[in-house]
Design a protein around this motif. Sequence first.
Motif, short mmCIF file in Angstrom:
data_model
loop_
_atom_site.label_atom_id
_atom_site.label_comp_id
_atom_site.label_asym_id
_atom_site.label_seq_id
_atom_site.Cartn_x
_atom_site.Cartn_y
_atom_site.Cartn_z
N LEU A 242 -40.33 16.50 -18.61
CA LEU A 242 -38.82 16.21 -19.32
C LEU A 242 -38.89 15.46 -20.32
N GLN A 252 -35.00 7.30 -18.54
CA GLN A 252 -34.53 8.49 -17.93
C GLN A 252 -34.95 9.74 -17.65
N THR A 256 -35.01 10.84 -13.66
CA THR A 256 -34.60 12.35 -13.48
C THR A 256 -35.31 12.93 -12.64
N TYR A 260 -33.40 12.96 -8.89
CA TYR A 260 -32.48 13.90 -8.03
C TYR A 260 -33.76 15.15 -6.63
N PHE A 311 -30.40 21.39 -18.97
CA PHE A 311 -30.66 20.92 -18.08
C PHE A 311 -29.68 20.46 -16.82
N VAL A 315 -31.39 20.52 -12.65
CA VAL A 315 -30.76 19.18 -12.02
C VAL A 315 -30.96 19.86 -10.84
#
Length: 403
Positions: A242, A252, A256, A260, A311, A315
């Motif tokens: 990422l 971040q 991520t 999730y 992105f 997710v």
Amino acid sequence: MPESGSRAHSLHPWLLVGLLWVVAALNYLDRQVAFSMFPLLQRDLGATSTQLGLVGTVFLWTYGLLSPAAGYLADRFGRIRIILFGLIVWSAVTWLTGHVRTVEELLWTRALMGVSEACYLPAALALVVAAHPEKTRSLAAGIHQSGLYSGVILGGVWGGWMGETHGWRMAFTVLGAVGIVYFVILFAFFRRHTEPSPGTVPHPLHGFGELLRNPAFLRLGAAFGLVGVANWLVYTWLPAFLVENYSLGLAQAGFTATFYLQVASYAGILAGGFASDRWQQVSSRGRILTQVIGLGVAAPFLFLMGTTKSFPILVVGLILFGLGRGLYDCNTMPVLSQFVSPGLRSTGYGLMNCLSCLLGGVMAGLAGYLKSQLGLAAAFQCSAGVLLLAVILLSVLKPRPNQ
């Protein structure tokens, strides 16, 4: 670790799950936090990408190789004793990791952590299943599993934040201290309680031989190993993927890579545990088919994660991969219990863990090489195909009526 005499009491099944939930969270938090701080470790210790890959591989291989022995010791000498031993040792090793000076020292601490953490999961899952009746086994195992997911989330989010604000050394020091304190609390509680007896535990050679002659166990183990390839690739390299492909900061990327996926996995284990406990009442394959459905959902969305440039779509892939994985995870020990005698459940899970970690360690190290040759996206895509092989292995399993 029960206390003899009239003060010893049986463990309440749900209290046991709650107590072990914290240990499960620490188990995965202590191992996972290093991955969220790879850039800091690379900078401060001068590690190469291949050496960073070995941070995951060394842990997994020692963890995996010791899992069968740790599982047998848990069956033979008591699962609570082995859990407590593992907790105090890996907490001390976590504290020590905050004081390493070279990459070589870091790799040694990761190996020691692998040895000590191998003591936990086979013993804990067998203890949970033994304490719960058939109608709540998958849900109980799933709730316990959520502790592992919580550890992964904290390792990514808290680890990334801690690394950026206080440094990676402080993160390991704090975690080690927390584990030692919880060991004292858990020891004081468990010494007043007895654990469910696993029944007859055969001689090690007979026990391992019995498992390896069991075709259903071999299929379960192979499927578990293939799932480990996908899991450990994601655990080890997704934060770095990422950072490099979506220009995210450490905090971040850690959020991520974990939030999730793990929240969706929470939903999967709770829904899967509740549904498979009920499905099992009407079909002996209820739990197995729940696993098949879970991996059938997870595989295409893992492939999507390595393919998309969007992105938001990434997710979505993380969420559905996590949901499917949760359906699988909540049933690993309950399904194993349909094919393996009570006195060999920790041993059997230890063997499965061994194969999973050896294969996962190969992928963690190989991905470090592929990163500089083809990119990590190709590794994610190959792992999706591996999950489909696991679906095929599970789909042919059929318990006998007396199982």
